[in-house]
Scaffold this motif. Sequence first.
Motif, PDB file in Angstrom:
ATOM      1  N   ARG A 101       0.826  -1.212   0.000  1.00  0.00           N
ATOM      2  CA  ARG A 101       0.000   0.000   0.000  1.00  0.00           C
ATOM      3  C   ARG A 101       0.860   1.262   0.000  1.00  0.00           C
ATOM      4  O   ARG A 101       0.501   2.272  -0.619  1.00  0.00           O
ATOM      5  CB  ARG A 101      -0.944   0.003   1.203  1.00  0.00           C
ATOM      6  N   LEU A 102       2.021   1.193   0.675  1.00  0.00           N
ATOM      7  CA  LEU A 102       2.939   2.321   0.611  1.00  0.00           C
ATOM      8  C   LEU A 102       3.524   2.477  -0.796  1.00  0.00           C
ATOM      9  O   LEU A 102       3.637   3.590  -1.314  1.00  0.00           O
ATOM     10  CB  LEU A 102       4.074   2.137   1.625  1.00  0.00           C
ATOM     11  N   ASP A 103       3.892   1.359  -1.409  1.00  0.00           N
ATOM     12  CA  ASP A 103       4.460   1.406  -2.758  1.00  0.00           C
ATOM     13  C   ASP A 103       3.446   1.909  -3.770  1.00  0.00           C
ATOM     14  O   ASP A 103       3.795   2.639  -4.711  1.00  0.00           O
ATOM     15  CB  ASP A 103       4.970   0.031  -3.174  1.00  0.00           C
ATOM     16  N   ASP A 104       2.184   1.528  -3.608  1.00  0.00           N
ATOM     17  CA  ASP A 104       1.136   1.943  -4.544  1.00  0.00           C
ATOM     18  C   ASP A 104       0.700   3.387  -4.331  1.00  0.00           C
ATOM     19  O   ASP A 104      -0.031   3.939  -5.164  1.00  0.00           O
ATOM     20  CB  ASP A 104      -0.086   1.026  -4.425  1.00  0.00           C
ATOM     21  N   GLY A 105       1.129   3.994  -3.229  1.00  0.00           N
ATOM     22  CA  GLY A 105       0.712   5.359  -2.948  1.00  0.00           C
ATOM     23  C   GLY A 105      -0.672   5.472  -2.360  1.00  0.00           C
ATOM     24  O   GLY A 105      -1.241   6.570  -2.320  1.00  0.00           O
ATOM     25  N   ASP A 106      -1.239   4.355  -1.880  1.00  0.00           N
ATOM     26  CA  ASP A 106      -2.573   4.399  -1.281  1.00  0.00           C
ATOM     27  C   ASP A 106      -2.559   5.111   0.060  1.00  0.00           C
ATOM     28  O   ASP A 106      -3.542   5.740   0.451  1.00  0.00           O
ATOM     29  CB  ASP A 106      -3.128   2.980  -1.096  1.00  0.00           C
ATOM     30  N   MET A 108       0.005   7.321   3.098  1.00  0.00           N
ATOM     31  CA  MET A 108       1.241   8.039   3.372  1.00  0.00           C
ATOM     32  C   MET A 108       2.057   7.338   4.454  1.00  0.00           C
ATOM     33  O   MET A 108       3.290   7.402   4.452  1.00  0.00           O
ATOM     34  CB  MET A 108       0.916   9.467   3.812  1.00  0.00           C
ATOM     35  N   ASP A 134       6.029   7.097   3.846  1.00  0.00           N
ATOM     36  CA  ASP A 134       6.425   7.316   2.459  1.00  0.00           C
ATOM     37  C   ASP A 134       7.016   8.722   2.347  1.00  0.00           C
ATOM     38  O   ASP A 134       6.292   9.714   2.437  1.00  0.00           O
ATOM     39  CB  ASP A 134       5.210   7.166   1.541  1.00  0.00           C
ATOM     40  N   SER A 136       8.744   9.894  -0.320  1.00  0.00           N
ATOM     41  CA  SER A 136       9.050  10.327  -1.685  1.00  0.00           C
ATOM     42  C   SER A 136       8.799  11.820  -1.827  1.00  0.00           C
ATOM     43  O   SER A 136       9.475  12.506  -2.583  1.00  0.00           O
ATOM     44  CB  SER A 136       8.208   9.539  -2.696  1.00  0.00           C
ATOM     45  N   ASN A 137       7.798  12.344  -1.108  1.00  0.00           N
ATOM     46  CA  ASN A 137       7.653  13.792  -0.925  1.00  0.00           C
ATOM     47  C   ASN A 137       8.276  14.112   0.426  1.00  0.00           C
ATOM     48  O   ASN A 137       7.683  13.860   1.473  1.00  0.00           O
ATOM     49  CB  ASN A 137       6.181  14.201  -0.964  1.00  0.00           C
TER      50      ASN A 137
END
Length: 389
Positions: A101-106, A108, A134, A136-137
């Motif tokens: 879910r973290l990888d899919d962006g579902d 934060m 997450d 990435s931002n």
Amino acid sequence: MSHMTNGGLLSVAGLRRLRVMTQKELLQLFRDAALMVFFLYSFTGDIYMAASGVSMQLKNAAIATLDGDRSFASRELASRFQPPYFQPAGSVADARQAIRRLDDGDVMAVLDIPPRFQERLQRGEQVSVQLQVDTSNSVLGFLTSSYGAQIVGKYALEAAAQREGLGAAGGIAGPLVEADTRVWYNPNQNDAWFMGISELLTVVTLFSILLPAAAMVREKERGTIEQLMVTPLTSFQILFPKVVAMTLVILAGSAIALFGVLGPLFQLPMRGSLVSFFLITALYVFTTAGLGLLAATVARNLAQVGMLTVVILMPMLLLSGAWTPIEAMPPWMRGLAWISPLHYFLDAAYGILLKGVGMDLLWDSVLAMSVLGVVVFAAGMRRFSRQFG
């Protein structure tokens, strides 16, 4: 007497030439329909979207829970992650689903509560809770981890106080240290004020470079620059009216942005002297226009002007301190920031509009912009004289 009269006539004639050339530049600009539409949109729609649609704060970050204990204590901790900072996004069955879910962006973040969480708390044992974030931002990721650590830390203190029979408030006798935070200038931490002003300064910078450069290159493309050079006009009388005309237009656009968008729609306070703000804006436009004139001596057409504008604009934005604090930059970049006109304009604009400071505190920024403006404009005029003289 004759010498004074001739000097006066020359002075009057020079002012008349500047006025006529400025009128010519304004007429040419207003006849460019596409550029005017872009100009009006930038000072209205673009600033509105920046002020209303961009937030630097954490809001409704989706968080899932991996509850390995399924106890009252684990449910109580998970329930602390609520709006406006967090938005519960259900539970996950295992660690693989959490990572997916973290990888899919579902989501934060994922709150991972281990087994025997409540039991170990009641025994007074140390127990760790994992918050997977997450990042990435990086900005939102940092805020998520910071707020999450505060929530878990507060819950741990309350649990320890209850275990010792001190009550929810702690019940501790004796002196306490209480942190009392006072937020100045933007007490509600309204992102619209910061983002709106920041976008306005960016738009002013863009057109301060683009408009004078486009006006000069347009003369090249149409072949009228040679006609101007054979007239009695000096290089200064050819270049300076372009800067004056574009300054007037940019000041008008800034007034539209302040009084038509930021003021009525976002209640921007504008605490300081608006006269000072527009005077400093005019000085900044003059300073930055010199960069546009330098670009015009290199560019051969409007497409090259656009590319050179981006090349000049992006370093100015990154070195201004608007997005990255000057103190956080490497030493060599910190030195470059002090020669960026936008750095000084940023301090002056925020100081006037939000803090209400006067020229007694802004004189150093005004002086720096003046020096940079004279140097850059002189360099542009010198290159123009060599190219067409």
